[in-house]
Motif scaffolding. Sequence first.
Motif, PDB file in Angstrom:
ATOM      1  N   VAL A   1     -41.833 -28.601   9.495  1.00 24.06           N
ATOM      2  CA  VAL A   1     -40.799 -29.571   9.105  1.00 24.06           C
ATOM      3  C   VAL A   1     -39.728 -28.846   8.301  1.00 24.06           C
ATOM      4  CG1 VAL A   1     -40.307 -31.678   7.797  1.00 24.06           C
ATOM      5  CG2 VAL A   1     -42.455 -31.468   9.076  1.00 24.06           C
ATOM      6  N   ALA A   2     -38.481 -29.022   8.675  1.00 24.80           N
ATOM      7  CA  ALA A   2     -37.371 -28.367   7.982  1.00 24.80           C
ATOM      8  C   ALA A   2     -37.386 -28.735   6.506  1.00 24.80           C
ATOM      9  CB  ALA A   2     -36.049 -28.756   8.621  1.00 24.80           C
ATOM     10  N   SER A   3     -37.045 -27.792   5.652  1.00 25.54           N
ATOM     11  CA  SER A   3     -37.113 -28.020   4.209  1.00 25.54           C
ATOM     12  C   SER A   3     -36.273 -29.219   3.776  1.00 25.54           C
ATOM     13  CB  SER A   3     -36.668 -26.761   3.461  1.00 25.54           C
ATOM     14  OG  SER A   3     -35.374 -26.362   3.883  1.00 25.54           O
ATOM     15  N   LYS A   4     -35.130 -29.441   4.423  1.00 34.68           N
ATOM     16  CA  LYS A   4     -34.268 -30.560   4.035  1.00 34.68           C
ATOM     17  C   LYS A   4     -34.905 -31.914   4.353  1.00 34.68           C
ATOM     18  CE  LYS A   4     -31.666 -30.622   8.400  1.00 34.68           C
ATOM     19  NZ  LYS A   4     -30.316 -30.529   9.010  1.00 34.68           N
ATOM     20  N   ASN A   5     -35.877 -31.948   5.267  1.00 35.11           N
ATOM     21  CA  ASN A   5     -36.526 -33.203   5.659  1.00 35.11           C
ATOM     22  C   ASN A   5     -37.919 -33.383   5.076  1.00 35.11           C
ATOM     23  OD1 ASN A   5     -34.363 -33.990   7.322  1.00 35.11           O
ATOM     24  ND2 ASN A   5     -35.163 -32.791   9.045  1.00 35.11           N
ATOM     25  N   GLN A   6     -38.407 -32.358   4.374  1.00 36.92           N
ATOM     26  CA  GLN A   6     -39.798 -32.393   3.943  1.00 36.92           C
ATOM     27  C   GLN A   6     -40.101 -33.546   2.989  1.00 36.92           C
ATOM     28  OE1 GLN A   6     -41.104 -28.569   2.493  1.00 36.92           O
ATOM     29  NE2 GLN A   6     -41.252 -27.697   4.560  1.00 36.92           N
ATOM     30  N   LYS A   7     -39.213 -33.822   2.055  1.00 40.80           N
ATOM     31  CA  LYS A   7     -39.463 -34.897   1.085  1.00 40.80           C
ATOM     32  C   LYS A   7     -39.567 -36.247   1.783  1.00 40.80           C
ATOM     33  CE  LYS A   7     -37.861 -36.780  -3.329  1.00 40.80           C
ATOM     34  NZ  LYS A   7     -36.820 -36.685  -4.399  1.00 40.80           N
ATOM     35  N   ALA A   8     -38.636 -36.527   2.673  1.00 43.51           N
ATOM     36  CA  ALA A   8     -38.637 -37.814   3.387  1.00 43.51           C
ATOM     37  C   ALA A   8     -39.825 -37.909   4.336  1.00 43.51           C
ATOM     38  CB  ALA A   8     -37.319 -37.986   4.156  1.00 43.51           C
ATOM     39  N   PHE A   9     -40.098 -36.802   5.044  1.00 47.06           N
ATOM     40  CA  PHE A   9     -41.230 -36.797   5.975  1.00 47.06           C
ATOM     41  C   PHE A   9     -42.540 -37.021   5.222  1.00 47.06           C
ATOM     42  CE2 PHE A   9     -44.572 -34.991   8.542  1.00 47.06           C
ATOM     43  CZ  PHE A   9     -44.244 -35.362   9.843  1.00 47.06           C
ATOM     44  N   MET A  10     -42.692 -36.359   4.095  1.00 49.33           N
ATOM     45  CA  MET A  10     -43.920 -36.476   3.318  1.00 49.33           C
ATOM     46  C   MET A  10     -44.106 -37.897   2.811  1.00 49.33           C
ATOM     47  SD  MET A  10     -46.450 -34.625   2.517  1.00 49.33           S
ATOM     48  CE  MET A  10     -47.923 -35.026   1.611  1.00 49.33           C
ATOM     49  N   SER A  11     -43.020 -38.545   2.431  1.00 47.58           N
ATOM     50  CA  SER A  11     -43.095 -39.930   1.961  1.00 47.58           C
ATOM     51  C   SER A  11     -43.621 -40.850   3.055  1.00 47.58           C
ATOM     52  CB  SER A  11     -41.710 -40.386   1.499  1.00 47.58           C
ATOM     53  OG  SER A  11     -41.746 -41.736   1.074  1.00 47.58           O
ATOM     54  N   ASP A  12     -43.167 -40.631   4.276  1.00 44.33           N
ATOM     55  CA  ASP A  12     -43.638 -41.454   5.397  1.00 44.33           C
ATOM     56  C   ASP A  12     -45.069 -41.085   5.785  1.00 44.33           C
ATOM     57  OD1 ASP A  12     -41.185 -42.728   5.509  1.00 44.33           O
ATOM     58  OD2 ASP A  12     -40.355 -41.317   6.968  1.00 44.33           O
ATOM     59  N   LEU A  13     -45.396 -39.811   5.692  1.00 41.53           N
ATOM     60  CA  LEU A  13     -46.738 -39.358   6.047  1.00 41.53           C
ATOM     61  C   LEU A  13     -47.789 -39.925   5.089  1.00 41.53           C
ATOM     62  CD1 LEU A  13     -48.419 -37.612   7.951  1.00 41.53           C
ATOM     63  CD2 LEU A  13     -47.956 -35.645   6.464  1.00 41.53           C
ATOM     64  N   LYS A  14     -47.423 -40.082   3.818  1.00 41.82           N
ATOM     65  CA  LYS A  14     -48.352 -40.648   2.834  1.00 41.82           C
ATOM     66  C   LYS A  14     -48.815 -42.037   3.241  1.00 41.82           C
ATOM     67  CE  LYS A  14     -47.376 -38.332  -1.554  1.00 41.82           C
ATOM     68  NZ  LYS A  14     -46.829 -38.493  -2.920  1.00 41.82           N
ATOM     69  N   CYS A  15     -47.936 -42.773   3.885  1.00 37.84           N
ATOM     70  CA  CYS A  15     -48.300 -44.125   4.320  1.00 37.84           C
ATOM     71  C   CYS A  15     -49.426 -44.093   5.352  1.00 37.84           C
ATOM     72  CB  CYS A  15     -47.069 -44.837   4.915  1.00 37.84           C
ATOM     73  SG  CYS A  15     -45.734 -45.117   3.726  1.00 37.84           S
ATOM     74  N   VAL A  16     -49.556 -42.955   6.031  1.00 40.42           N
ATOM     75  CA  VAL A  16     -50.615 -42.805   7.033  1.00 40.42           C
ATOM     76  C   VAL A  16     -51.946 -42.537   6.337  1.00 40.42           C
ATOM     77  CG1 VAL A  16     -51.443 -41.507   9.027  1.00 40.42           C
ATOM     78  CG2 VAL A  16     -48.978 -41.957   8.747  1.00 40.42           C
ATOM     79  N   TYR A  17     -52.019 -41.441   5.590  1.00 38.12           N
ATOM     80  CA  TYR A  17     -53.329 -41.036   5.058  1.00 38.12           C
ATOM     81  C   TYR A  17     -53.718 -41.752   3.773  1.00 38.12           C
ATOM     82  CZ  TYR A  17     -50.885 -37.768   1.881  1.00 38.12           C
ATOM     83  OH  TYR A  17     -50.081 -37.207   0.927  1.00 38.12           O
ATOM     84  N   LYS A  18     -52.752 -42.450   3.134  1.00 36.16           N
ATOM     85  CA  LYS A  18     -53.071 -43.231   1.941  1.00 36.16           C
ATOM     86  C   LYS A  18     -53.289 -44.711   2.245  1.00 36.16           C
ATOM     87  CE  LYS A  18     -52.556 -40.258  -1.615  1.00 36.16           C
ATOM     88  NZ  LYS A  18     -53.571 -40.029  -2.666  1.00 36.16           N
ATOM     89  N   ALA A  19     -53.246 -45.062   3.510  1.00 39.61           N
ATOM     90  CA  ALA A  19     -53.432 -46.468   3.904  1.00 39.61           C
ATOM     91  C   ALA A  19     -54.816 -46.961   3.483  1.00 39.61           C
ATOM     92  CB  ALA A  19     -53.260 -46.608   5.415  1.00 39.61           C
TER      93      ALA A  19
END
Length: 401
Positions: free
Chosen positions: A262-280
């Motif tokens: 994941v490109a560094s400029k998108n990592q923060k936003a991507f990680m925020s969305d990914l948390k919704c997956v594994y923290k569900a």
Amino acid sequence: MTKPTFDMEAALKALREGQDLTGKDGILTPLIKQLTEAAMKAELEEHLANEEAPNRKNGKSSKTIKGPTGSFELDTPRDRSGTFEPQLVKKNQTHLTDELERKILALFALGNSYQDIRGHIADLYGVELSNGTINAVTDKLLPELQAWRERDLEAIYPIVWLDAIHYKIKENGRYVSKAIYTILGLNIEGKKELLGLYLSDQEGAHHWLSVLTDLNNRGLKDILIACVDGLKGFPEAIETIYPDTEIQHCIIHQIRNSMKYVASKNQKAFMSDLKCVYKATTLNAAEIALDDLEAKWGDKYPMVIQSWRSKWPTLSTYFKYPDYVQKAIYTTNAVEAVHRQFRKLTKTKGGFPNENSLLKLLYAGILKATERWTHPIQNWNLTLSQLTIHFPDRLDKYISL
């Protein structure tokens, strides 16, 4: 001529003047020498009294003894027939007690270099040791290590974590990277137990198969949940030996591998969305979040999404359990904590001259770490109850009510 006895007044005077009790020129060294020689003299007299054949004293021999208070010359009594074998300090013995060896091993288990160990021993006891002597002492761990690696295991370990750590080992004149496979189990009492260390040229599913076969041969017949990293082919290797074992791929490993792409400029936003997956909180909510993640990022990072999709059956295993079970199994943190201890021991060493030099150091670290593994993990009774519900036929025979 009568030898002078220990001078108590002189010793007290030296103590008041700040002289050390132990170590080089320690105050107690002459006393230890005197007591040892007196005890050996008594041993010889008892030996002569019990001898049937004619025998008598035959002078003394001298040798340097390394004791807990420092080195000294010990006069060992002899008999004419040569049948006297001292028990307090045997003929080839050069240490008065095994205290020095215990101290060397304790320092070694903390990751001290041979140079540091030499310095500590010299400061404590006034004894100068060579690297060869220290190596000979630490080599005494090797037979113990081998016995530990071949010991029988319990028939079931409800949860097992498997991972590898890599080291440089000298081979044919050059340093090559090799993998140490670490298997950490949780026994039926909820206590951690390191099941084995295995060394291989590289981490791979084929070698994991031989590791799992060895565990099975040593008596481990059932694993309920195996927590593993993202190694390709690893679940298949486990299924070959333990077909009924549930696989939980480490979420943290999966996240780390995903973020590499994941490109560094998108990592923060991507990680925020990914948390919704594994923290569900539920599997259904996690799958909806995964669909949303794909809808938003699928065109940009298809390989990352595909990785989560293909591994989802083993990434999502933990959702069927309550949170206190999830915390234990959704990552390989438990075995990685062991690896952190290994790294503390080896952090000053760029490489190892051979496999044994690495293995004996890790084993010394294991002995130190397992001193703290005396209690079950947190919420073990609740966890065991849940596992009994999920695996009733496999657990009931091992639990005594």
